[in-house]
Design an enzyme around this catalytic site. Structure first.
Site, short mmCIF file in Angstrom:
data_model
loop_
_atom_site.label_atom_id
_atom_site.label_comp_id
_atom_site.label_asym_id
_atom_site.label_seq_id
_atom_site.Cartn_x
_atom_site.Cartn_y
_atom_site.Cartn_z
N GLU A 37 3.64 6.52 42.97
CA GLU A 37 3.67 7.36 44.16
C GLU A 37 4.15 8.74 43.69
OE1 GLU A 37 6.21 5.94 47.33
OE2 GLU A 37 5.76 7.75 48.48
N ARG A 263 11.36 -5.74 36.59
CA ARG A 263 11.48 -4.32 36.32
C ARG A 263 12.51 -4.09 35.21
NH1 ARG A 263 12.17 -1.04 40.53
NH2 ARG A 263 13.79 0.27 39.66
N LYS A 273 13.91 6.37 41.80
CA LYS A 273 13.50 7.74 42.08
C LYS A 273 14.34 8.37 43.18
CE LYS A 273 9.00 6.98 42.10
NZ LYS A 273 7.55 7.19 42.27
#
Ligand code: ATP
Ligand code: MG
Length: 558
Positions: A37, A263, A273
């Site tokens: 994104e 992850r 983020k």
């Protein structure tokens, strides 16, 4: 130092699945994607995902798409789209012609939303965001049906088209899937498909004022692109039934399958983020490319070679269970790569002046220094020796303890590539601090060896006073002082000493002149790289990493 675990390199459960699919003839070609994104810069967690998706496309017949999941125009910016592409390339991967944007599919996603309405599988809900949230239920309690859930197809279509036409303000209505408010999986409790957002989009401009949710757009984008293996992190495991529901209900051109892996988490590091954005916005760091940031832009600026990152993600492997990797493992990979590839130079970080009393005034001579101890092809360079030199303040002690073998009054040491020198005098300022040393050198020891076979216990780096250049050197420590920083209150865990600026350092003249952006080893100090803050008058060098792992020890000492 953290010993790297012997990871089995190259093979993991996802590659096993792909191999099995190929063996069974399910696919001729494997198609993966990396779907960022564009709402921030990429971090080292993304590097793991990039290396996995693009790596698979290199190892198996197939391709990997770079697809921007640009469904939220409020948070997304062209700067991020550009930086993400630069970072993927820097890491060493290439999407070729396969650059896509979820926004390319807005039209099709909209048509499919109308189809869901027509099939009685979606409805317009007038509840507020808050009402929707509270009526969703909990893990132990079912949700409550919306009072608008049973609107007719005609009414839903009419309202949805008017949403699209811009008749309603932000937040007035949403389109929801009509699945099951009592589903055990909360993701299936009538998730939101579209929301009203009167916002300019970096690519579609003002064409739309309704935007699809990530969950609605993601799987369909995969299907449109013919993604065979849609690889994502574990937090999306619970979303998979919803993605599968869309694929089943809609006339999509292909049937992607999602696989989830753990992850990357790193000690002393936050990989979110949201937090990284806040660090930048609140001025805790100098920007997304601050060398202390775990972003690829930060690491690039800090001199971390992309090969070290690729090696790191290879070593940590791909697993199904969440874990935290010791940041020492990353540092190990960086040191290994830099030790192999970087040229050696000398720099004095905290200079102490030395006068060689028996060296003739006005005389200088050129000495030969090697550029890489393990790579003769790296060649040699000249260093100017003279009467006035600099050594490291730390390399001298007036009253040394027993095991201190470096320079002290009466003690003899080797200056690298030059001569044996002996300290004969100490000059202090009014405060009693040592500001200058008087030494003698032995002309017979040129090159650093005594013909009489006498030994010294220390070899020290140094620089000539006249033929070296002042520089600023920036030493970075971990951005966080806590091994597992609290992402919800990260400011409290910041390391107040994450940046140390040495503004009186000196470097070899050749280093200052070269303008090279390749990292180099300053002997005995670590690996350093020229920073973009350098000016013609004052080069600035950042320490990529020290020669040894001293951080773990410092923490243990407290
Ligand atoms: P963050 O959690 O940092 O906000 P994100 O998941 O929201 O990241 P995206 O742009 O959606 O950011 O991520 C793109 C891809 O990178 C996704 O497939 C995501 O699963 C993957 N990814 C994100 N963070 C990590 C991580 N720490 N380790 C491995 N893959 C990651
Ligand atoms: Mg995400």
């Amino acid at each position: 130092m953290t010993e790297p675990v012997a990871a089995e390199v190259g093979r993991d459960f996802i590659r096993d699945i792909i191999q099995a699919d190929l063996d069974q003839g399910k696919y001729k070609e494997i198609v993966t994607r990396f779907p960022p994104e564009p709402n921030g810069y990429l971090h080292i967690g993304h590097a793991k995902s990039i290396a996995l998706n693009f790596g698979i496309a290199q190892e198996f017949p197939g391709r990997c798409h770079l697809r921007f999941d640009d469904t939220n125009p409020v948070k997304e910016e062209q700067e991020y789209i550009d930086s993400i592409q630069a970072d993927v390339r820097w890491l060493g991967f290439d999407w070729g012609k396969n650059l896509f944007f979820a926004s390319d599919y807005f039209e099709r996603l909209y048509e499919w939303a109308e189809k869901l309405i027509q099939d009685g599988l979606a409805y317009v809900d007038d509840q507020t965001q808050e009402e929707i949230r509270t009526s969703r239920g909990t893990l132990t309690e079912p949700g409550k049906n919306s009072p608008f859930r049973d609107r007719s197809v005609e009414e839903n279509l009419d309202l949805f088209r008017r949403m699209k036409a811009g008749e309603f303000p932000n937040g007035a209505r949403v389109l929801r899937a009509k699945i099951d408010m009592a589903a055990g999986n909360i993701n299936l409790r009538d998730p939101v498909l579209y929301r009203i957002l009167h916002a300019h989009h970096p690519r579609t401009g003002n064409a739309w004022c309704i935007y699809p949710s990530y969950d609605y757009a993601h799987g369909q984008s995969d299907a449109i692109e013919g993604i065979t293996h849609s690889i994502c992190t574990l937090e999306f495991e619970d979303h998979r039934p919803l993605y599968d529901w869309f694929i089943e209900k809609l006339p999509v051109p292909s049937d992607p399958h999602q696989y989830e892996f753990a992850r990357l988490n790193l000690t002393y590091t936050v990989l979110s983020k949201r937090v990284l954005t806040q660090l930048v916005r609140d001025g805790h760091v100098a920007g997304w490319d601050d060398p202390r940031m775990p972003t690829m832009a930060g690491m690039r600026r800090r001199g971390v070679p992309p090969a070290a990152l690729r090696e790191f993600v290879k070593r940590i492997g791909v697993a199904k269970a969440n874990s935290v990797v010791d940041v020492g493992m990353l540092e190990f990979c960086i040191r290994e790569e830099l030790n192999r590839t970087s040229q050696r130079r000398m720099a004095v970080l905290r200079p102490l002046k030395v006068v060689i009393e028996n060296y003739p005034e006005g005389q200088t001579e050129e000495l030969e220094a090697i550029n890489h101890p393990d790579d003769p092809s790296a060649g040699t360079r000249k260093i100017t020796f003279g009467r006035e030199l600099y050594i490291e303040q730390d390399d001298f002690m007036e009253n040394p303890p027993k095991k201190f073998f470096r320079l002290s009054p009466g003690n003899e040491v080797r200056l690298r590539y030059a001569y044996f020198v002996k300290c004969t005098g100490v000059i202090k300022n009014d405060a009693g601090e040592v500001v200058e040393l008087r030494c003698t050198y032995d002309p017979a020891t040129k090159g650093g060896n005594a013909p009489d076979g006498r030994k010294v216990k220390a070899t020290m780096h140094w620089l000539p006073a006249a033929n070296s250049v002042p520089a600023e050197i920036r030493i970075y420590n971990q951005l966080f002082a806590n091994p597992s920083p609290d992402a919800s209150n990260f400011a409290a865990d910041l390391n107040p000493n994450s940046l140390e600026i040495l503004s009186d350092a000196r470097i070899e003249a050749s280093v200052a002149e070269s303008n090279s952006t390749e990292p180099m080893q300053f002997e005995r100090q670590g690996y350093f790289v020229r920073d973009k803050d350098s000016t013609p008058g004052k080069p600035v060098f950042s320490r990529t990493i020290g020669l040894r792992d001293t951080f773990a020890k410092e923490v243990a000492k407290g």
